[in-house]
Design a protein around this motif. Structure first.
Motif, PDB file in Angstrom:
ATOM      1  N   LEU A 101       0.833  -1.199   0.000  1.00 40.59           N
ATOM      2  CA  LEU A 101       0.000   0.000   0.000  1.00 40.59           C
ATOM      3  C   LEU A 101       0.870   1.253   0.000  1.00 40.59           C
ATOM      4  O   LEU A 101       0.612   2.203  -0.758  1.00 40.59           O
ATOM      5  N   GLY A 102       1.906   1.251   0.835  1.00 41.43           N
ATOM      6  CA  GLY A 102       2.811   2.396   0.877  1.00 41.43           C
ATOM      7  C   GLY A 102       3.486   2.643  -0.456  1.00 41.43           C
ATOM      8  O   GLY A 102       3.639   3.792  -0.896  1.00 41.43           O
ATOM      9  N   GLN A 103       3.896   1.575  -1.113  1.00 44.04           N
ATOM     10  CA  GLN A 103       4.521   1.712  -2.432  1.00 44.04           C
ATOM     11  C   GLN A 103       3.542   2.289  -3.452  1.00 44.04           C
ATOM     12  O   GLN A 103       3.897   3.183  -4.235  1.00 44.04           O
ATOM     13  N   ILE A 104       2.316   1.774  -3.453  1.00 46.54           N
ATOM     14  CA  ILE A 104       1.310   2.248  -4.402  1.00 46.54           C
ATOM     15  C   ILE A 104       1.044   3.739  -4.206  1.00 46.54           C
ATOM     16  O   ILE A 104       1.038   4.519  -5.164  1.00 46.54           O
ATOM     17  N   LEU A 105       0.848   4.140  -2.958  1.00 40.86           N
ATOM     18  CA  LEU A 105       0.511   5.531  -2.688  1.00 40.86           C
ATOM     19  C   LEU A 105       1.634   6.471  -3.095  1.00 40.86           C
ATOM     20  O   LEU A 105       1.398   7.565  -3.612  1.00 40.86           O
ATOM     21  N   ARG A 106       2.869   6.050  -2.877  1.00 38.95           N
ATOM     22  CA  ARG A 106       3.999   6.901  -3.282  1.00 38.95           C
ATOM     23  C   ARG A 106       4.172   6.918  -4.797  1.00 38.95           C
ATOM     24  O   ARG A 106       4.533   7.944  -5.379  1.00 38.95           O
ATOM     25  N   GLU A 107       3.889   5.794  -5.434  1.00 34.12           N
ATOM     26  CA  GLU A 107       4.038   5.728  -6.887  1.00 34.12           C
ATOM     27  C   GLU A 107       2.972   6.522  -7.621  1.00 34.12           C
ATOM     28  O   GLU A 107       3.163   6.906  -8.774  1.00 34.12           O
ATOM     29  N   THR A 108       1.835   6.763  -6.953  1.00 32.50           N
ATOM     30  CA  THR A 108       0.761   7.507  -7.615  1.00 32.50           C
ATOM     31  C   THR A 108       1.097   8.975  -7.784  1.00 32.50           C
ATOM     32  O   THR A 108       0.396   9.690  -8.496  1.00 32.50           O
ATOM     33  N   GLY A 109       2.166   9.424  -7.117  1.00 35.85           N
ATOM     34  CA  GLY A 109       2.574  10.816  -7.276  1.00 35.85           C
ATOM     35  C   GLY A 109       1.731  11.791  -6.486  1.00 35.85           C
ATOM     36  O   GLY A 109       1.682  12.981  -6.807  1.00 35.85           O
ATOM     37  N   GLN A 110       1.083  11.312  -5.426  1.00 36.93           N
ATOM     38  CA  GLN A 110       0.282  12.205  -4.598  1.00 36.93           C
ATOM     39  C   GLN A 110       1.203  12.968  -3.645  1.00 36.93           C
ATOM     40  O   GLN A 110       1.237  12.747  -2.448  1.00 36.93           O
ATOM     41  N   THR A 111       1.965  13.878  -4.222  1.00 37.33           N
ATOM     42  CA  THR A 111       3.029  14.562  -3.483  1.00 37.33           C
ATOM     43  C   THR A 111       2.485  15.521  -2.432  1.00 37.33           C
ATOM     44  O   THR A 111       3.216  15.931  -1.537  1.00 37.33           O
ATOM     45  N   ASN A 112       1.217  15.912  -2.535  1.00 37.51           N
ATOM     46  CA  ASN A 112       0.644  16.827  -1.555  1.00 37.51           C
ATOM     47  C   ASN A 112       0.187  16.106  -0.290  1.00 37.51           C
ATOM     48  O   ASN A 112      -0.161  16.757   0.694  1.00 37.51           O
ATOM     49  N   ASN A 113       0.179  14.793  -0.327  1.00 36.28           N
ATOM     50  CA  ASN A 113      -0.338  14.007   0.787  1.00 36.28           C
ATOM     51  C   ASN A 113       0.778  13.520   1.695  1.00 36.28           C
ATOM     52  O   ASN A 113       1.907  13.281   1.266  1.00 36.28           O
ATOM     53  N   ARG A 114       0.430  13.334   2.959  1.00 32.29           N
ATOM     54  CA  ARG A 114       1.326  12.671   3.906  1.00 32.29           C
ATOM     55  C   ARG A 114       0.702  11.325   4.263  1.00 32.29           C
ATOM     56  O   ARG A 114      -0.518  11.221   4.426  1.00 32.29           O
ATOM     57  N   PHE A 115       1.553  10.299   4.376  1.00 31.20           N
ATOM     58  CA  PHE A 115       1.074   8.956   4.649  1.00 31.20           C
ATOM     59  C   PHE A 115       1.601   8.494   6.001  1.00 31.20           C
ATOM     60  O   PHE A 115       2.785   8.628   6.297  1.00 31.20           O
ATOM     61  N   PHE A 116       0.713   7.929   6.794  1.00 26.42           N
ATOM     62  CA  PHE A 116       1.080   7.386   8.092  1.00 26.42           C
ATOM     63  C   PHE A 116       0.569   5.959   8.169  1.00 26.42           C
ATOM     64  O   PHE A 116      -0.637   5.720   8.120  1.00 26.42           O
ATOM     65  N   HIS A 117       1.494   5.012   8.279  1.00 30.48           N
ATOM     66  CA  HIS A 117       1.140   3.598   8.322  1.00 30.48           C
ATOM     67  C   HIS A 117       1.496   3.040   9.699  1.00 30.48           C
ATOM     68  O   HIS A 117       2.634   3.186  10.162  1.00 30.48           O
ATOM     69  N   PHE A 118       0.527   2.391  10.335  1.00 22.24           N
ATOM     70  CA  PHE A 118       0.730   1.800  11.648  1.00 22.24           C
ATOM     71  C   PHE A 118       0.542   0.285  11.567  1.00 22.24           C
ATOM     72  O   PHE A 118      -0.343  -0.197  10.856  1.00 22.24           O
ATOM     73  N   LEU A 119       1.390  -0.434  12.297  1.00 21.82           N
ATOM     74  CA  LEU A 119       1.344  -1.891  12.342  1.00 21.82           C
ATOM     75  C   LEU A 119       1.217  -2.345  13.783  1.00 21.82           C
ATOM     76  O   LEU A 119       1.833  -1.770  14.686  1.00 21.82           O
ATOM     77  N   THR A 120       0.428  -3.402  14.007  1.00 19.59           N
ATOM     78  CA  THR A 120       0.412  -4.026  15.324  1.00 19.59           C
ATOM     79  C   THR A 120       0.598  -5.527  15.173  1.00 19.59           C
ATOM     80  O   THR A 120       0.249  -6.116  14.147  1.00 19.59           O
ATOM     81  N   ASP A 121       1.145  -6.135  16.209  1.00 16.87           N
ATOM     82  CA  ASP A 121       1.226  -7.590  16.301  1.00 16.87           C
ATOM     83  C   ASP A 121       1.573  -7.929  17.742  1.00 16.87           C
ATOM     84  O   ASP A 121       2.167  -7.094  18.450  1.00 16.87           O
ATOM     85  N   ILE A 122       1.197  -9.125  18.182  1.00 20.84           N
ATOM     86  CA  ILE A 122       1.598  -9.557  19.526  1.00 20.84           C
ATOM     87  C   ILE A 122       2.886 -10.368  19.474  1.00 20.84           C
ATOM     88  O   ILE A 122       3.364 -10.836  20.495  1.00 20.84           O
ATOM     89  N   ASN A 123       3.435 -10.508  18.273  1.00 19.70           N
ATOM     90  CA  ASN A 123       4.655 -11.271  18.048  1.00 19.70           C
ATOM     91  C   ASN A 123       5.784 -10.290  17.753  1.00 19.70           C
ATOM     92  O   ASN A 123       5.806  -9.625  16.712  1.00 19.70           O
ATOM     93  N   ASP A 124       6.743 -10.176  18.673  1.00 12.74           N
ATOM     94  CA  ASP A 124       7.857  -9.249  18.490  1.00 12.74           C
ATOM     95  C   ASP A 124       8.659  -9.553  17.226  1.00 12.74           C
ATOM     96  O   ASP A 124       9.158  -8.642  16.558  1.00 12.74           O
TER      97      ASP A 124
END
Length: 286
Positions: A101-124
């Motif tokens: 998803l991060g790659q797609i959003l950056r490749e679309t050229g949406q340079t005016n946007n900021r992207f924040f991606h959060f991940l969770t897991d109970i497995n370190d």
């Protein structure tokens, strides 16, 4: 997960005509996507077989989830809207869905946007591997943050009470894209809840123990126009999940992509909010 998944039975088939039709449409949509091209896999060349002893290796369910994201966000390449976008992947494993998803959003050229991606897991180990995979695929450090917590609790509860960093943000009704590939395989309930690789597949009765705990978090996390993508198999009785989401949370859930993998039918369920005056329309369909 198909290699450890029991054979499905007739009782798992949906009973409502509308849900049956939407399953068929999801299957046709998936076949069409196979013809036009599936989602590319982010590089995993930095991982070894030893890593996959500790984290779920991307498989058919992962690929289907990635296809759904690719189908929805690659087509928005010309979107020039100016707004921040927040995604949250619960139980991230290797993190490839969010990384794609991060790659797609950056490749679309949406340079005016900021992207924040959060991940969770109970497995370190999963979080460690996901961050390494993000780095391998040139996702900027400032775009992605990870948290060890149960489901999305880090973003809905007091972070100090959970022994999480004070910088952990509240994402209550603030998530644009919510991603969940849950532990959906039916198992004895006592196999659910470990903090190792077993947590990636052990789903308890009907594969629903973890799923049912997550469902109330979805309306708490999604923005008004937010979307949730969640994997189910027919053992999970997704038609029942759809009815619960509608009647309890005013969330409509519909099959989006559906594909047979070995002895199981995988489906990406797509969820979004509906207005209260639309509930009767969907209630009749169910």
């Amino acid at each position: 997960m198909a290699d450890i998944h029991p054979l499905r039975c007739k009782s798992q088939d949906p009973s409502g005509e509308d849900f049956i039709r939407k399953n068929k449409e999801a299957s046709e949509r998936c076949k069409l996507m196979l013809k036009v091209g599936q989602a590319p896999m982010p590089s995993l060349s930095h991982l070894s077989s030893r890593d996959y002893q500790n984290v779920y290796e991307p498989s058919d369910d992962t690929f289907l989830l990635m296809d759904a994201l690719y189908l929805d966000y690659k087509k928005d390449a010309d979107d020039e809207s100016n707004h921040d976008l927040i995604s949250l992947e619960v139980g991230c494993g290797t993190g490839v869905a969010t990384i794609l998803l991060g790659q797609i959003l950056r490749e679309t050229g949406q340079t005016n946007n900021r992207f924040f991606h959060f991940l969770t897991d109970i497995n370190d180990d999963a979080l460690r591997i996901a961050l390494a995979t993000a780095k391998e695929n040139s996702i900027p450090d400032e775009d992605l943050k990870s948290y060890n917590c149960d489901l999305a609790s880090a973003f809905l509860e007091d972070s100090t009470a959970l022994n999480l960093p004070s910088t952990c943000p509240s994402l209550r009704r603030n998530v644009d894209i919510l991603i969940f590939n849950p532990p959906y395989v039916p198992t004895p309930d006592d196999e659910v809840g470990s903090n190792g690789i077993e947590a990636s597949w052990a789903g308890g009765k009907d594969g629903r123990v973890v799923v049912d705990r997550f469902l109330p978090q979805i309306p708490e996390l999604l923005k008004e126009n937010g979307v949730c993508y969640m994997i189910t198999v027919d053992d999970n009785y997704p038609e029942d999940i759809a009815k619960r989401m509608l009647t309890s949370f005013n969330i409509v859930m519909e099959p989006y992509l559906r594909r047979k993998a070995h002895n199981e039918y995988l489906t990406v369920q797509k969820m979004s909010r509906i207005r209260s005056n639309q509930c009767s329309k969907y209630s009749k369909a169910l």
